[in-house]
Write a protein that holds these residues in place. Structure first.
Motif, PDB file in Angstrom:
ATOM      1  N   VAL A 665       0.836  -1.207   0.000  1.00 35.26           N
ATOM      2  CA  VAL A 665       0.000   0.000   0.000  1.00 35.26           C
ATOM      3  C   VAL A 665       0.868   1.254   0.000  1.00 35.26           C
ATOM      4  N   ASP A 666       1.928   1.271   0.820  1.00 32.20           N
ATOM      5  CA  ASP A 666       2.805   2.448   0.891  1.00 32.20           C
ATOM      6  C   ASP A 666       3.463   2.750  -0.453  1.00 32.20           C
ATOM      7  N   LYS A 667       3.782   1.704  -1.210  1.00 26.40           N
ATOM      8  CA  LYS A 667       4.431   1.914  -2.512  1.00 26.40           C
ATOM      9  C   LYS A 667       3.455   2.477  -3.540  1.00 26.40           C
ATOM     10  N   LYS A 668       2.172   2.114  -3.411  1.00 24.50           N
ATOM     11  CA  LYS A 668       1.195   2.493  -4.435  1.00 24.50           C
ATOM     12  C   LYS A 668       0.449   3.783  -4.102  1.00 24.50           C
ATOM     13  N   CYS A 669       0.783   4.413  -2.993  1.00 26.97           N
ATOM     14  CA  CYS A 669       0.092   5.657  -2.632  1.00 26.97           C
ATOM     15  C   CYS A 669       0.394   6.793  -3.594  1.00 26.97           C
ATOM     16  N   ALA A 670       1.508   6.684  -4.322  1.00 24.60           N
ATOM     17  CA  ALA A 670       1.882   7.759  -5.244  1.00 24.60           C
ATOM     18  C   ALA A 670       1.139   7.682  -6.571  1.00 24.60           C
ATOM     19  N   LEU A 671       0.348   6.631  -6.783  1.00 25.73           N
ATOM     20  CA  LEU A 671      -0.390   6.509  -8.043  1.00 25.73           C
ATOM     21  C   LEU A 671      -1.421   7.626  -8.173  1.00 25.73           C
ATOM     22  N   ALA A 672      -1.726   7.985  -9.421  1.00 21.80           N
ATOM     23  CA  ALA A 672      -2.706   9.050  -9.672  1.00 21.80           C
ATOM     24  C   ALA A 672      -4.108   8.452  -9.814  1.00 21.80           C
ATOM     25  N   GLY A 673      -5.101   9.314  -9.759  1.00 21.65           N
ATOM     26  CA  GLY A 673      -6.485   8.919  -9.996  1.00 21.65           C
ATOM     27  C   GLY A 673      -7.126   8.238  -8.812  1.00 21.65           C
ATOM     28  N   SER A 674      -8.235   7.542  -9.090  1.00 26.51           N
ATOM     29  CA  SER A 674      -9.024   6.929  -8.022  1.00 26.51           C
ATOM     30  C   SER A 674      -8.275   5.790  -7.345  1.00 26.51           C
ATOM     31  N   VAL A 675      -7.405   5.087  -8.096  1.00 25.78           N
ATOM     32  CA  VAL A 675      -6.645   3.987  -7.502  1.00 25.78           C
ATOM     33  C   VAL A 675      -5.700   4.525  -6.436  1.00 25.78           C
TER      34      VAL A 675
END
Length: 690
Positions: A665-675
């Motif tokens: 989760v910590d790695k993917k927090c930088a993704l844009a949009g609703s995800v």
């Protein structure tokens, strides 16, 4: 007697296969209606006709609906038309929003972000934005073109029951179950003021069409009028016998119509004055609209929807006998300023800044997009084209003045029913009116063929609807007498490519007489390339049937373990989708079994799998996060307590799995949009475990 009748029931019909949850009228023509229900469908209707114009693709059962990926997967809790009736937005119990483009009869956007049911919706006056209020007490502003949430407004402490954009599009007014009315500044992204004089939940709010005036109806059984220059209360009506559920201003702003149980009240303000009170057996009216000097009201009960007509020319202040003698004269203005409703030249304007071709949504959808998008099931094509589809491409411009979409022989006025034969008189005009419409729609052949040679300036503005209409059609033209064109003949015009290199040499020696294929041969040839997918889907259906048998017998934990043992992510996701819709089924045992699989799903390449896994993690963290933390931090007990040790073991296992998931989760927090926003919400929830 019929000549003096002021209100009458127009129709009653079954609108959904389950209970109806919400209803909204189209306020431009006043003749269309959208409903949403427990059956997860969104249906469109024309007033006076009991036949549905359009419905979402049907979802017959829990497992079938999850497989179809069409429309909402949970009950629809709120609906709303766009200002020009060209769009409909529907919010579900799960917190998801779907926006329909009615001209193309397809889902335009799917928006996720709310944590629970969506109670209220509205479109921005310029059409490119929408707002939603939820039982999670937040308000979200959405950019429809960019598919994302722009801002989340937090301030209510209870569900947001109603919201409206101001006529100039600069404010949002919201009313909640906490009895507060809040005005939010969209540009600054902050709260302007609270208005606190209601003593119960605020059910409905409306802006005056001409003045800086706001009206609000509440469960405290009053309507209050607010000055938006000073944000002060102007006046309040006397307490009624039941809560106020629906209000709307007169088209000229001369009075306010208020819908309460079995009555229509007509109010003036400064000072408060009840012009008229009209008894009408509509129960709790859900919405009202004005069309051709008639007020159309609609209500629902269980699976049924009823519509009613009030003749405005026979009620005060427009006509009829005054409700109170010696009342104050009607005044159209009270010295307040008006909202500036002229559309500014901003980038949100479709007309002022047309998106470039590379920014425009593609018409032909990729396979992944087709899984998430769905076209509508149009039940009455003639009625649908008559009301929603424009006759010219330029008519789709939101700034163009459009006349109501009404048949030429229909003056838009609903006649009074005869005393004895009321049902026959109501349904007859709709049947007759539909016959000449076929003749009117004969020019649609030219309209549908028009996109073949559109004007160059218009092509970028409106995507071609043709691929959506013709998508299911390719197998239809094949007949036994038709000779399909060999691939070699179709590709010879491509420079630099020799089709013979890719074909079996024996195929070129086959005579023309042997190339003729029957319909059965055609499908046999086509099905060879789909054997693998057919086997996969057949196995999936068989696995789900096995799970369903165990589920319906009451062994939910056994059914879940059986689904997990099948080692099929698609089956696991289907089961998770059902559990997410019924969060009360979760417990520590189920959480401990599913968390290892959720870890794999949050890293999956399919966005849909990721979002469903994240929703499951939210349920686990909200329901069991405090329990897990309390058990792990509690001091050791005295003596032997087997139940406590078992609970500690389960909580410890869940904690270890959640900590492993937390790194992802910590790695993917930088993704844009609703995800990315979903992962950021998970990160906050996981912080409670520290």
């Amino acid at each position: 007697m019929a000549q003096t009748k002021r209100a009458w029931k127009l129709q009653e019909f079954v609108a959904h296969g389950g209970n109806v949850n919400c209803l909204a009228m189209g306020h431009k023509t006043g003749r269309v209606m959208v409903t949403g229900g427990e059956d997860r469908k969104v249906n469109l209707w024309t007033a006076g006709k009991p036949n549905c114009i359009m419905t979402e693709q049907p979802n017959p059962g829990d497992f079938e609906s999850l497989l179809s990926l069409a429309g909402h997967t949970t009950a629809v809790d709120s609906v709303r038309f766009g200002h020009n009736e060209e769009m409909v937005v529907a919010g579900s119990v799960s917190g998801a929003l779907k926006i329909w483009n009615l001209e193309e009869a397809k889902i335009l956007r799917t928006l996720t972000g709310h944590k629970s049911s969506v109670r209220s919706l509205d479109f921005h006056p310029y059409g490119d934005y929408a707002a939603s209020g939820s039982t999670d007490s937040t308000i979200k502003l959405w950019d429809i073109r960019r598919k994302g949430c722009i801002y989340t407004y937090k301030g209510h402490s209870n569900p947001v029951n109603t919201l409206r954009f101001s006529p100039d599009g600069k404010w949002i007014a919201t009313g909640g179950e906490d009895s507060l009315i809040k005005i939010w500044d969209l540009t600054a992204g902050k709260l302007l003021t609270d208005m606190r004089l209601h003593t119960a939940g605020v059910n409905v709010i409306e802006f005056h069409p001409n003045e800086m005036l706001l009206a609000s109806g509440s469960s405290d059984k009053t309507v209050k009028f607010w000055d938006l220059e000073t944000f002060q209360l102007i006046c309040s009506t006397d307490q009624d016998a039941s809560p106020v559920r629906s209000i709307c201003f007169d088209s000229e702003g001369a009075c306010l119509y208020s819908g309460v149980r079995d009555y229509l009240k007509v109010y003036g303000w400064e000072p408060t004055h009840c012009f008229d009170s009209v008894p009408i057996a509509w129960g709790e009216v859900a919405d009202m609209s004005i069309a051709k000097n008639q007020l159309i009201g609609a209500s629902f009960s269980k699976t049924n929807v009823s519509t009613f007509v009030i003749d405005l020319s026979r009620i005060q202040p427009h006509g009829g006998v005054p409700h109170q003698e010696g009342g104050p004269p009607l005044s159209s203005s009270h010295g307040r300023r008006s909202f500036l409703t002229e559309r500014p030249p901003t980038q949100s304007s479709r007309q002022a800044s047309v998106p470039k071709e590379d920014e425009t949504e593609p018409v032909s959808l990729s396979p992944d997009q087709e899984d998430r998008e769905s076209v509508a099931d149009i039940h009455n094509p003639d009625d649908f084209r008559e009301i929603f589809q424009p006759k010219h491409r330029i008519d789709r411009s939101p700034t163009r003045t459009q006349e109501p979409f009404l048949p030429p022989q229909d003056d838009g006025v609903f006649p009074e029913p005869e005393p004895v034969r009321q049902p026959a008189q109501v349904t007859k005009p709709s049947t007759n009116a539909s016959k000449p419409r076929v003749k009117r729609e004969l020019p649609t052949t030219n309209r549908t063929s028009q996109p073949a040679q559109p004007p160059p300036a218009v092509r970028p503005v409106v995507p071609e609807p043709t691929p959506i209409v013709r998508a299911p059609d390719p197998p239809a033209p094949v007949e036994p007498s038709v000779k399909p064109t060999p691939p070699a003949q179709r590709q010879t015009s491509v420079p630099g490519v020799n089709p013979n290199d890719f074909l079996n040499a024996d195929a070129h020696r086959v005579g023309d007489s042997q190339r003729q294929m029957t319909e059965e041969m055609f499908f046999d040839e086509g099905s060879k390339s789909h054997d693998v997918m057919s086997k996969v889907l057949s196995k999936r259906v068989k696995d789900l049937q096995t799970v369903r048998v165990m589920w319906t017998s009451g062994n939910i934990k056994t059914a879940i373990d059986s689904a997990l043992s099948m080692n099929d992510k698609a089956v696991t996701v289907d089961v998770l989708n059902i559990l997410n819709a019924k969060s009360g089924l979760w417990n520590l045992d189920i959480s401990a079994s599913l968390l290892p699989h959720l870890k794999d799903l949050v890293s999956n390449k399919y966005e849909e799998y990721v979002m469903i896994a994240c929703e499951s993690l939210k349920i686990v963290l909200r329901n069991f996060g405090p329990v897990i933390k309390a058990n792990l931090t509690a001091p050791p007990g005295i003596g032997v307590d087997l139940s406590r040790e078992d609970r500690y073991r389960k909580c410890n296992g869940c904690y270890k799995q959640l900590m492993e998931i937390r790194t992802v989760v910590d790695k993917k927090c930088a993704l844009a949009g609703s995800v990315g926003e979903t992962f950021r919400q998970l990160q906050i929830l996981m912080g409670a475990l520290d």
